[in-house]
Design a protein around this motif. Structure first.
Motif, short mmCIF file in Angstrom:
data_model
loop_
_atom_site.label_atom_id
_atom_site.label_comp_id
_atom_site.label_asym_id
_atom_site.label_seq_id
_atom_site.Cartn_x
_atom_site.Cartn_y
_atom_site.Cartn_z
N LYS A 176 0.83 -1.21 0.00
CA LYS A 176 0.00 0.00 0.00
C LYS A 176 0.85 1.25 0.00
O LYS A 176 0.40 2.33 -0.37
CB LYS A 176 -0.93 0.00 1.21
CG LYS A 176 -2.07 -0.99 1.03
CD LYS A 176 -3.17 -0.79 2.04
CE LYS A 176 -4.29 -1.77 1.75
NZ LYS A 176 -5.15 -2.00 2.90
N THR A 177 2.08 1.13 0.44
CA THR A 177 2.90 2.33 0.57
C THR A 177 4.16 2.30 -0.29
O THR A 177 4.86 3.29 -0.39
CB THR A 177 3.36 2.51 2.04
OG1 THR A 177 4.07 1.33 2.43
CG2 THR A 177 2.17 2.72 2.95
N TRP A 178 4.47 1.18 -0.89
CA TRP A 178 5.78 1.13 -1.55
C TRP A 178 5.84 1.98 -2.82
O TRP A 178 4.84 2.22 -3.48
CB TRP A 178 6.26 -0.30 -1.79
CG TRP A 178 5.55 -1.13 -2.84
CD1 TRP A 178 4.29 -0.98 -3.30
CD2 TRP A 178 6.12 -2.22 -3.54
NE1 TRP A 178 4.01 -1.94 -4.23
CE2 TRP A 178 5.12 -2.72 -4.40
CE3 TRP A 178 7.37 -2.87 -3.52
CZ2 TRP A 178 5.34 -3.81 -5.24
CZ3 TRP A 178 7.58 -3.95 -4.35
CH2 TRP A 178 6.56 -4.41 -5.20
N THR A 179 7.09 2.45 -3.10
CA THR A 179 7.31 3.33 -4.24
C THR A 179 8.04 2.54 -5.32
O THR A 179 8.46 1.39 -5.10
CB THR A 179 8.21 4.51 -3.84
OG1 THR A 179 9.49 3.97 -3.44
CG2 THR A 179 7.60 5.29 -2.68
N TRP A 180 8.23 3.17 -6.48
CA TRP A 180 8.97 2.51 -7.55
C TRP A 180 10.43 2.30 -7.17
O TRP A 180 11.05 1.31 -7.57
CB TRP A 180 8.85 3.29 -8.86
CG TRP A 180 7.50 3.09 -9.49
CD1 TRP A 180 6.42 3.91 -9.38
CD2 TRP A 180 7.09 1.99 -10.30
NE1 TRP A 180 5.35 3.39 -10.07
CE2 TRP A 180 5.74 2.21 -10.65
CE3 TRP A 180 7.71 0.83 -10.76
CZ2 TRP A 180 5.00 1.33 -11.45
CZ3 TRP A 180 6.99 -0.05 -11.56
CH2 TRP A 180 5.65 0.19 -11.89
N ALA A 181 10.97 3.22 -6.35
CA ALA A 181 12.35 3.05 -5.87
C ALA A 181 12.42 1.81 -4.97
O ALA A 181 13.37 1.02 -5.07
CB ALA A 181 12.80 4.29 -5.12
#
Lengths: 436, 333, 294
Positions: A176-181
C-alpha cells in the motif's frame, strides 16, 4: 444463409457479373454497413463469436444451450476461436460485410470497430444495465454511446512467488505504501539473494503498466481526445528504471527477456519457477499457478500512494458487443442481456471473463468462486475503494501500440538506443499509429 | 562441361542411340509437315482442345484470382479499412519511400531468401541423390527426412524451436561440451534470422521429394551408356544427372524463391508474428500483415502487396531469363 | 537402378575388399542415422510433451516424463465442443475434395501448356506463374466478399471450388515441368494410333505422369491438412471446424492453455498425413516402376 445488410442483393448481382463484382464489392460493403441496425423483425439467427481456450468454449456452449432453452424461435451459430486467430477472422468478416451478430471485444480494438460503424450502440435496445458497475459501462463508452459492455473486471498486479521470495531472504513489502524506488531495490535484493531472478522483465513494454505509472503522476497514456497524454520526462524516467535494473543485473539478460516474452506466460520465468515476480492481469493468476504447480501472492503496483493520484484502475477483461449489421437486433440484445444478467449464465462463467461487471451477480457468485478466481476477486475488492476514475477508451490505432512499445523496448534492452531516443521513437511511432 | 565430355546422349540427340519402339517416330509424320488446309484445320482443332483443357483454370483465373487482384490494386489507392475506404491516389505508394520499417523488411526478406534457398536446395539435392541409391532402409530414411515438412507451422514446432535455440537450449548445451558459451539465438537481433534460415533449410523435404521424383525419371540406359564409356560416379553425376535434372532444379529454385519471399508462418514461430526481436525477423509479408490486420490499414497493406508482387516478379523473370543458359528440356520446344 | 552401394568410383571398386566395403556402408548408415535423429527430434519432443504433466512441459527440458500422462489424449479428444473425430472428418472432406480438384484441373491445364500450341500461350503461362507469386493476405478480403455473396461462407465450397478451378498454379507448373521432360515422340505415336488430344492426355500422358500426380496428391494433402488461414476465415460454425482450427482452441495467449491436450492432439493430427505420406510414397515408387520410362 442470411443477407446481413441491405445492399446485399446488388452486390450479389455484381459478383455474379464476374470480375467487376469482385473488384467493386469491397467498397460497396462500405455503403452496406450504414443503414444497418434498424431491422425491426429479425430472422432469429445469431452468429456468436468468442475467443478463449477449451474450458471457456465448453461452458459458453452450455450458456448458449441454456439461452436457447428459454428463447424459442432463436437459433445460434456459435464460433469459438483462439485470441490472435479471432481478430484475423473478425477483420475479414467485418470488411466483407458479414460481421457476427454478437461478439467479444477487447479494449484495444473497441474504438477501431466502433469508429468504422461496425458496432451497434447498446444503450436503448432492451439490455438491462441497471446492475452493471458504473465504471464498467463507462469503459465501453465512446462519445456518450455504449459500444461494448464489460463482461467483467481485472486489474494489473505484481504476482509474487512466496516460496522463492523466502528462499532469497527478502521480506514481503507493504504494497500500500511502496514506491517505484522500493520496487527496484526489492528486485535487486531478490536477484542477489537467491538463484531465481527478481523480475523477468517482460512487462516494461506493457503500455497499460506504463499508463498506471503515468497516471500516478497525474498524466495518462492517452487523453480522452485520443492524443498522447504524458510528458517526455515521465517516459524517460520509466525507461531509465529499466536501464538501471538491467545494469544492476536484476532482470535477465536481454535475449532471455525477449525469449520469455515471445514464449508467452506459460513459459515465462514466473510460471516455470525461475522468476520471483512479474506484472500480470489478475485473471491470469489461475493459469500461471497451474503451470507453476504452486501458489502466488498478488501485490499492488508500486507508487500508488506516493504520487499525485492512484494510477491503478479496473480494466474490462473483455466486452460484449453487437454488430451494427445484425440481422436480428432484438434477439442479439436478448443474448447479451442473458450473458450479463442471468443466473444460469453467471453460474457457468463465474470469474472466467473477469470479476462479473453485474454487481448483484458479483456478490451472489463470490462465495462460489474457485480458489484462484477468489484470490483475484479479493484483491480487486480490497483495491476498489482506493481507486480514481479509469482511463478513457484508447484511440483508433491503439491496437498497434503494443507492438511499437515492444520493438522499442527490445532495442533499448540490447543497448542500441538511449533512453531519450526510445521515448522520442515511441512518441513518433505512436502518433503515426493513432493518427495524431 | 561440354557435350563431348562423355559419350552420353541427351534426348535431343538421342535418335541415333534410342531403342526402336514408339519413341522413334518418323520425322515426316510430324504435324508441322502436313501442308495447306489440313494443317490449318489441325491448328484450329488444337486450339479448341487447348481451350477445353484450360477452361477450369481460365474460369478460376478470372473469378478467383484476377478479380480479387484488380480489387486489391484498386484498394492500394484507397485508405480502405474495415469496410470503408476513400480514394487517396498514390499516397500509399509515396508513403513507402519514407518508411524505414518497410526498407528494413525488404532487407530482412532478401537476406533470408538468398541465404536459405541455396542452402536448402543443396541439402535437398544431396539427400535425394544419397537416398536414390536404392540401399536397404532408404524408404525409412526418406520418410524421416520428410517429417519436418509434414509438421508445418504448428504450435509445437514454434515452442520446440524456441527451446532448442534458447539460452539454455539444446544447441547451447552441445556448444557447452566444447566450452563455447552460446547466445540466446532466437532472441538476439543478430542471430534470430539465422535460426529462421536453419529452420527453412531443415524443412527440405518438399524439394527433396521433387528431386527424387526427377531422379527416378532419368532413364537407366544413360547411366549404363556412361558406365560403358568408363565414366566414374562423379563424372556420371556431372554429365548425366545434373543436366537431366536441371528442369527440376529450376522448378525448385523458382518455387523456393517465391516461397521464401512469401514466408510468413516461419516468423510467427520466433516472434508470434511481431517480427521481433527489434524487427530483425520482420519479413515483408509480416509487415504487410501488421499494417493490414493489426493497424487496420488495408490500403497501405495492398500497396505493399503489390510491391512484393513486383519484387517477386522481377526475380522470377530474371530466373527464367537465366534459365535459357543452363536449363535443359527433353522436348523440342 | 544399377548403382554401386558406395560413393567410390567404379574402377577402384574392384580393389576394395569386402571388409572395407562393410565399414564404408556402416559409416554411411551411421551418418544417415545421425541426420535422421536431427530430423526426428521435434517429433520426439512433441511426443514427450504430450505425455508430460503440465507443470513439467516447460520446466523440464528432458525427453522422459516423470509420470506418463496418458490422460492428455483422452482429455484432448473430448475437451472441445465436439469429439476430435468430428474435426478429423471435416478436414478429410476438404482434403479429399482438394486432391480430386487439383489432380483433374491442374493436369488438364498442364497438358495444354506443355503440349498444345495456341495463341497467347507464352503470356498465359507467365500469368499462371504470376499467380503463384500472389501473396494471399491481400486478395483474401476481395475473395471473401466474392464467396460471401455467393452464400458460401460456412460451407466447404470456398476451400474446394478454387482447387477444382486449378488456382493452385504450383501444381500446374510442377506437371508442366514433368510433361515437358517426357519424350514428345510418345504423343506423336499416340496421334498416329488415332488418339485425339483427350485420348493422348488420358492414355499416354496421365499414366506417365503418375509420379507427378502422386506428388500433387501428397502435397495437396499436407498443405490442405495444415492450412490454417483460409479455414479460419471460411469455417466459422463450430460444426464445420477442422483439425488446425481445433488445435488452436486449446490455446489462450492470455488465459489457460491446455498444453497437454494440445500436444496430444498435435500428435494425433500428424497421424493421417504421415500415414498418407507413407502410403503415397510407396505408390510413388511403384508408379514409377510401372511407367514406360526406365
Amino acid at each position: 444463409m442470411k443477407s446481413s445488410n441491405p445492399s446485399g442483393v446488388s452486390r450479389r448481382t455484381l459478383a455474379k457479373a464476374g470480375i467487376f463484382g469482385a473488384a467493386s464489392a469491397p467498397l460497396l460493403a462500405a455503403c452496406g454497413n450504414d443503414g444497418g441496425g434498424g431491422a425491426d423483425k429479425g430472422d432469429g439467427e445469431l452468429d456468436f463469436w468468442w475467443w478463449g481456450s477449451d474450458p471457456r468454449h465448453e461452458y459458453t456452449q452450455k450458456i448458449v444451450d441454456a439461452f436457447l432453452a428459454k428463447n424459442d424461435g432463436i437459433t445460434i451459430k456459435p464460433s469459438p476461436n483462439e485470441f490472435d486467430a479471432y481478430w484475423d477472422a473478425l477483420n475479414v468478416s467485418v470488411s466483407g460485410g458479414n460481421a457476427p451478430d454478437v461478439l467479444q471485444q477487447d479494449e484495444r480494438y473497441l474504438r477501431d470497430y466502433a469508429d468504422k460503424n461496425a458496432l451497434l450502440a447498446l444503450d436503448d435496445i432492451g439490455i438491462d444495465l441497471s446492475n452493471v458497475d458504473e465504471a464498467a459501462i463507462k469503459a465501453g463508452q465512446l462519445d456518450g454511446e455504449t459500444y461494448g459492455i464489460a463482461t467483467g473486471l481485472n486489474s494489473l498486479c505484481l504476482m509474487v512467488n512466496p516460496v522463492l521470495l523466502e528462499a532469497s531472504g527478502v521480506a514481503m513489502p507493504d504494497d500500500k505504501t511502496w514506491t517505484w524506488a522500493d520496487f527496484q531495490q526489492f528486485i535487486v535484493d531478490i536477484t542477489n539473494g537467491g538463484d531465481a531472478i527478481g523480475n523477468s522483465g517482460i512487462s516494461f513494454n506493457n503500455e497499460s503498466l506504463f499508463n498506471v505509472f503515468a497516471r500516478q503522476k497525474g498524466e495518462s497514456l492517452y487523453t480522452p481526445e485520443g492524443k498522447l497524454g504524458f510528458s517526455d520526462a515521465t517516459m524517460n524516467e520509466w525507461w531509465q528504471m529499466v536501464v538501471d535494473l538491467r545494469d544492476a543485473g536484476a532482470i535477465p539478460e536481454p535475449s532471455k527477456i525477449v525469449e520469455a516474452y515471445a514464449a508467452g506466460q506459460d513459459q515465462a520465468p514466473l510460471a516455470t519457477g525461475t522468476g520471483v515476480t512479474e506484472f500480470y492481469w489478475t485473471n491470469q493468476v489461475g493459469a500461471i499457478q497451474k503451470v507453476l504447480g504452486g501458489e502466488l501472492v498478488l501485490l499492488r503496483i508500486p507508487g500508488e500512494s506516493a504520487g499525485a493520484q492512484p494510477g491503478m484502475y479496473l480494466k474490462s477483461a473483455m466486452f460484449w458487443s453487437i454488430a451494427r449489421s445484425t440481422s436480428d437486433q432484438a434477439a442479439a440484445a436478448k443474448l447479451v442481456d442473458f450473458l450479463l444478467n442471468d443466473d444460469a449464465s453467471i453460474d457457468l462463467m463465474l470469474g472466467d471473463r473477469g470479476l462479473p461487471s453485474n454487481t448483484a451477480q458479483r456478490d451472489r457468485v463470490l462465495p462460489m468462486l474457485p480458489p484462484d478466481q477468489a484470490l483475484a476477486a479479493d484483491f480487486i475488492a480490497a483495491l476498489t475503494p482506493d481507486l480514481v476514475e479509469g482511463p478513457p477508451v484508447p484511440p483508433v490505432g491503439a491496437g498497434g501500440v503494443a507492438d511499437v512499445m515492444l520493438g522499442l523496448y527490445e532495442t533499448l534492452l540490447f543497448d542500441s538506443t538511449s533512453v531519450e531516443e526510445t521515448t522520442a521513437g515511441f512518441i513518433e511511432q505512436t502518433n503515426a499509429a493513432i493518427g495524431s | 562441361m561440354t557435350d563431348n565430355d562423355v559419350a552420353v546422349v541427351r534426348p535431343k540427340q538421342r535418335s541415333s542411340g534410342a531403342p526402336p519402339g514408339p519413341a522413334a517416330s518418323a520425322p515426316s509424320m510430324r504435324p508441322e509437315r502436313v501442308r495447306g488446309r489440313a494443317r490449318r484445320s489441325i491448328r484450329s482443332r488444337e486450339r479448341w482442345a487447348a481451350l477445353s483443357f484450360l477452361s477450369p483454370w481460365l474460369i478460376g483465373l478470372l473469378a478467383i484470382t484476377i478479380g480479387p487482384m484488380i480489387a486489391s490494386f484498386y484498394l492500394s489507392f484507397t485508405d480502405y479499412s474495415l469496410g470503408y475506404g476513400e480514394w487517396v491516389g498514390g499516397e500509399n505508394y509515396a508513403r513507402m519511400l519514407d518508411d524505414p520499417r518497410l526498407a528494413n523488411a525488404i532487407k530482412v526478406t532478401a537476406v533470408y531468401t538468398f541465404v536459405s534457398v541455396p542452402l536448402q536446395l543443396a541439402a535437398a539435392l544431396l539427400l535425394a541423390i544419397v537416398l536414390d541409391r536404392g540401399l536397404r532402409g532408404m524408404a525409412f530414411y526418406r520418410s524421416i527426412f520428410y517429417l519436418p515438412s509434414l509438421l508445418g507451422g504448428s504450435v509445437a514446432i514454434a515452442i520446440m524451436w524456441r527451446q532448442v535455440f534458447g539460452t539454455e537450449g539444446l544447441v547451447n548445451q552441445v556448444l557447452a561440451i566444447f566450452g563455447i558459451q552460446g547466445e540466446g539465438w532466437v532472441s538476439h537481433p543478430d542471430y534470430a534470422l539465422g535460426t529462421l534460415i536453419i529452420l527453412h533449410v531443415w524443412t527440405f523435404g518438399s524439394p527433396m521429394i521433387i528431386f527424387l521424383a526427377g531422379l527416378r525419371q532419368i532413364p537407366t540406359m544413360y547411366y549404363e551408356a556412361a558406365k560403358i564409356d568408363g565414366a566414374g560416379v562423379m563424372q556420371r553425376f556431372v554429365s548425366v544427372t545434373l543436366p537431366l535434372l536441371t528442369p527440376i532444379i529450376f522448378f525448385n529454385l523458382v518455387l523456393q524463391i517465391i516461397n521464401s519471399f512469401q514466408s510468413f508462418t516461419q516468423a510467427f514461430i520466433i516472434s508470434s508474428g511481431k517480427g521481433g526481436p527489434a524487427d530483425s525477423t520482420m519479413f515483408l509479408t509480416l509487415y504487410l500483415y501488421d499494417q493490414g490486420f493489426t493497424q487496420f490499414d488495408m490500403g497501405y497493406a495492398s500497396a505493399i502487396a503489390w510491391l512484393l508482387l513486383a519484387i517477386i516478379a522481377i526475380f522470377t523473370a530474371l530466373n527464367f531469363l537465366m534459365s535459357k543458359f543452363w536449363v535443359f528440356y527433353g522436348d523440342n520446344d | 537402378m544399377t548403382e554401386t552401394p558406395t560413393p567410390a568410383p567404379s574402377k577402384p571398386r574392384a580393389k576394395q575388399s569386402p571388409a572395407t566395403l562393410g565399414v564404408k556402408r556402416f559409416v554411411f548408415h551411421l551418418v544417415l542415422i545421425g541426420a535422421a535423429m536431427v530430423m526426428i527430434y521435434p517429433l520426439l519432443w512433441m511426443l514427450s510433451a504430450s505425455l508430460k504433466p503440465i507443470d513439467e512441459i516447460f520446466a523440464d527440458p528432458g525427453l522422459i516424463p516423470s509420470t506418463w500422462e496418458w490422460g492428455n489424449y483422452a482429455d484432448g479428444w473430448n475437451a472441445l465442443p465436439h469429439p476430435f473425430e468430428k474435426y478429423i472428418w471435416n478436414s478429410m472432406i476438404i482434403v479429399a475434395g482438394s486432391i480430386l480438384g487439383n489432380l483433374v484441373s491442374c493436369s488438364m491445364a498442364a497438358y495444354a501448356f506443355a503440349r498444345l500450341r495456341f495463341p497467347m500461350r507464352g503470356m498465359l503461362f507467365a500469368i499462371m506463374l504470376g499467380t503463384i507469386m500472389l501473396p494471399i493476405h491481400v486478395v483474401i478480403i476481395p475473395q471473401y466478399i466474392l464467396f460471401n455473396n455467393l452464400g458460401w461462407v460456412d460451407t466447404f465450397w470456398p476451400l474446394i471450388v478454387p482447387k477444382l478451378l486449378a488456382t493452385d498454379a504450383f501444381f500446374i507448373f510442377l506437371m508442366v515441368q514433368f510433361i515437358r521432360g517426357l519424350p514428345k515422340e510418345l504423343d506423336e505415336a499416340a496421334s498416329i494410333d488415332g488418339c485425339g488430344y483427350w485420348g493422348t492426355y488420358l492414355r499416354v500422358i496421365m499414366p506417365l505422369c503418375m509420379p507427378a500426380l502422386a506428388t500433387t496428391a501428397i502435397f495437396t494433402f499436407i498443405w490442405t491438412w495444415n492450412d490454417f488461414y483460409s479455414q479460419l476465415i471460411y469455417l466459422r460454425d463450430i460444426d464445420l471446424q477442422t483439425v488446425p482450427l481445433a488445435l488452436r482452441l486449446f490455446m489462450d495467449s492470455t488465459g489457460t492453455t491446455n498444453w497437454g491436450a494440445l500436444f496430444a492432439m498435435s500428435i494425433v493430427a500428424l497421424g493421417p498425413i504421415f500415414g498418407f505420406f507413407l502410403a503415397g510414397q510407396r505408390y510413388l515408387v511403384r508408379g514409377i516402376a510401372t511407367t514406360g520410362i526406365k
